[in-house]
Design a protein around this motif. Structure first.
Motif, short mmCIF file in Angstrom:
data_model
loop_
_atom_site.label_atom_id
_atom_site.label_comp_id
_atom_site.label_asym_id
_atom_site.label_seq_id
_atom_site.Cartn_x
_atom_site.Cartn_y
_atom_site.Cartn_z
N TYR A 145 -20.28 110.06 106.33
CA TYR A 145 -20.57 108.67 106.67
C TYR A 145 -19.41 107.70 106.47
O TYR A 145 -19.46 106.58 106.96
CB TYR A 145 -21.79 108.19 105.89
N PHE A 146 -18.40 108.13 105.74
CA PHE A 146 -17.24 107.28 105.50
C PHE A 146 -15.98 108.12 105.69
O PHE A 146 -15.20 108.33 104.76
CB PHE A 146 -17.30 106.69 104.08
N SER B 79 -22.79 107.72 88.28
CA SER B 79 -22.55 106.29 88.11
C SER B 79 -21.33 105.84 88.91
O SER B 79 -21.35 104.80 89.57
CB SER B 79 -22.36 105.97 86.63
N ALA B 80 -20.27 106.63 88.85
CA ALA B 80 -19.06 106.28 89.60
C ALA B 80 -19.34 106.24 91.11
O ALA B 80 -18.88 105.33 91.81
CB ALA B 80 -17.95 107.28 89.30
N PHE B 81 -20.11 107.20 91.61
CA PHE B 81 -20.41 107.22 93.05
C PHE B 81 -21.37 106.11 93.44
O PHE B 81 -21.31 105.59 94.55
CB PHE B 81 -20.91 108.60 93.48
N GLY B 82 -22.24 105.71 92.53
CA GLY B 82 -23.06 104.54 92.78
C GLY B 82 -22.21 103.29 92.91
O GLY B 82 -22.44 102.44 93.78
N THR B 83 -21.20 103.18 92.07
CA THR B 83 -20.27 102.05 92.17
C THR B 83 -19.49 102.13 93.47
O THR B 83 -19.23 101.10 94.11
CB THR B 83 -19.33 102.02 90.95
N ALA B 84 -19.13 103.33 93.90
CA ALA B 84 -18.42 103.49 95.18
C ALA B 84 -19.29 102.97 96.32
O ALA B 84 -18.80 102.26 97.22
CB ALA B 84 -18.06 104.95 95.42
N LEU B 85 -20.58 103.29 96.31
CA LEU B 85 -21.48 102.79 97.35
C LEU B 85 -21.56 101.27 97.33
O LEU B 85 -21.53 100.61 98.37
CB LEU B 85 -22.88 103.38 97.18
N ARG B 86 -21.64 100.70 96.14
CA ARG B 86 -21.67 99.26 96.00
C ARG B 86 -20.38 98.65 96.58
O ARG B 86 -20.43 97.66 97.32
CB ARG B 86 -21.80 98.90 94.52
N ALA B 87 -19.25 99.23 96.24
CA ALA B 87 -17.96 98.73 96.73
C ALA B 87 -17.87 98.84 98.25
O ALA B 87 -17.44 97.89 98.93
CB ALA B 87 -16.82 99.50 96.06
N LEU B 88 -18.29 99.98 98.79
CA LEU B 88 -18.27 100.16 100.24
C LEU B 88 -19.17 99.15 100.93
O LEU B 88 -18.87 98.65 102.01
CB LEU B 88 -18.68 101.59 100.61
#
Length: 176
Positions: A61-62, A25-34
């Motif tokens: 990729y980042f 979930s946290a990494f999904g939010t990171a993708l959203r933020a990016l």
């Protein structure tokens, strides 16, 4: 009605519980933020011995993204787990003072606190004293009351059914 400043205030999210999906979930939010052009940093506590898909992905990729691991894996394995957690916390303190991005993820911080490697009261005070616009996500089982109390959002992920209970080990790409 919220004041404009309140809408810009960074939130503290705590993703806890014994189910799978907290870090995901946290990494999904990171993708959203990016996707919105935010600058994101990740400090992983406890993890570091086994390569992970998320570290591979974000590093590939980042490359400008901060993604650091301060862990030795399972606490049943030998090593200075407390020392690694304290190094991770020292780095987190640096980021709390100097990182000018929008999202900081402290993956498995709850676990380091649960094992007594770090002081929950000290952590809670530092997280509360962060820059007003910095969003934080803390993950891991056993969120301490000090972090639950200061969080804007606490989600508990429940373990209803998991392949591990049938003897199926963690899988690359799904679990790490």
């Amino acid at each position: 009605m919220l004041e404009f400043d309140d809408r810009e205030r960074g939130l503290l999210l705590n993703l806890t519980g014994d189910g799978k999906g907290k870090s995901t979930s946290a990494f999904g939010t990171a993708l959203r933020a990016l996707g919105w052009g935010w600058r994101v940093a990740v400090i992983q506590f406890m993890k570091g011995e086994r390569p992970t898909g998320e570290k591979n992905f974000f590093s590939r990729y980042f490359s400008e993204m901060i993604f650091e691991q301060y862990g030795l894996g399972l606490t049943t394995r030998p090593g200075d787990h407390r020392g690694m957690a304290q190094r991770g916390w020292a780095r987190t303190r640096e980021l709390l003072e100097s990182f000018d991005g929008e999202l900081l993820i402290l993956d498995e911080l709850n676990v380091a606190l649960h094992h007594g490697f770090l002081d929950p009261a000290e952590i809670a005070a530092a997280l509360q004293a962060r820059r007003a616009t910095l969003n934080l996500i803390v993950t891991g089982r056993h969120a301490p009351p000090e972090l639950v109390e200061i969080a804007d959002l606490v989600s508990e992920i429940a373990d209803i059914k998991h392949p591990f209970h049938r003897g199926i080990p963690a899988r690359k790409g799904v679990d790490y």
